[in-house]
Each structure stands twice: as structure tokens, then as C-alpha cells.
Scaffold this motif. Structure first.
Motif: not given
Length: 139
Positions: A70-75, A89-96, A101-104
Motif C-alpha cells: 500500500v505504501q509503495l503503491q501510494a508512491h 520496483f524490480a521485485n514488485w511481483a515477489q513483494m505482492v 501469503a502473509a495476509a492469507a
């Protein structure tokens, strides 16, 4: 024997060099005793990764390693609205994926607090009696 014409040889007092070297050796031995070389190497790699954090490739703004999507998306929306997230952000897909996974994952069970027992209030008479029955004063 020393002749009167020869000056007396004097040595300066010892500095703190020996004390510092001894302290450094002591700290080194203490560090070796607590961590194995593998643990030390892993800790150094983690520290380097954390220090690097997350950096926007376009404007070089830095973010903490624990920044949320959310913070990165705001940027992205405020600074680089026309760019794709992977451009910044090169590793955007990994971060998402990691954040999803953490939310699930099920949240940890809340820790139950121990109930405190109520203190027994002593009456004033009990306190006075305890004080009076103490040691006798010496004369």
C-alpha cells in the motif's frame, strides 16, 4: 656505571594501547563464543539486505525493508502515475505475492494475560503490631 656527562635514560609510561588491545581480544573471543561463522555470515547478509531496503529505480527514493505494498503503491500513484510498478520496483511481483501469503496465513492466537491476584490489604493495627514486635533498640 653511568658517567655524569651521560643523560639518564628514561622511558615514558605505558599508554592505553595494551589495555585497548586486551579489550579488543576479549570482545573478539566473546563474539566467537556466541555465534558460529555461518551465523555471522547470515547476519551480515541480512544486515546488508536491510540496509539496502527498497529503492525506487526511477527517483532513487528509499523505503524501509518492511514497507507494505500500500505504501509503495501510494508512491507509484503520486510520483510515477504513468509507469508500471515493475519500472520502479524490480521485485514488485515477489513483494505482492509475499504480502498476499502473509495476509492469507492465519493470525497467531492472542496471548492471554494472567489475572493478577488482588492484594490483601493489611489493617493499620497489623502494621503497627509488626513494627512493635520488631527488634528491641539498644541503649
Amino acid at each position: 656505571e653511568r658517567k655524569a656527562s651521560q643523560p639518564a635514560v628514561r622511558t615514558m609510561g605505558g599508554g592505553n594501547g595494551q589495555k585497548s588491545a586486551k579489550a579488543a581480544e576479549k570482545n573478539r573471543l566473546k563474539a566467537e563464543a556466541t555465534k558460529s561463522p555461518e551465523e555471522r555470515k547470515a547476519a551480515q547478509q541480512k544486515a546488508a539486505q536491510d540496509a539496502a531496503g527498497i529503492t525506487c529505480k526511477v527517483c532513487r527514493q528509499g523505503f524501509m525493508i518492511n514497507s507494505t505494498i500500500v505504501q509503495l503503491q501510494a508512491h507509484l500513484t503520486s510520483k510515477h502515475a504513468k509507469l508500471e510498478p515493475t519500472a520502479c520496483f524490480a521485485n514488485w511481483a515477489q513483494m505482492v505475492a509475499r504480502e498476499q501469503a502473509a495476509a492469507a496465513a492465519p493470525a497467531a492466537a492472542p496471548v492471554k494475560k494472567k489475572k493478577k491476584k488482588p492484594k490483601q490489604e493489611e489493617s493499620l493495627d497489623d502494621l503497627l503490631n509488626a513494627g512493635l514486635s520488631g527488634k528491641k533498640k539498644k541503649k
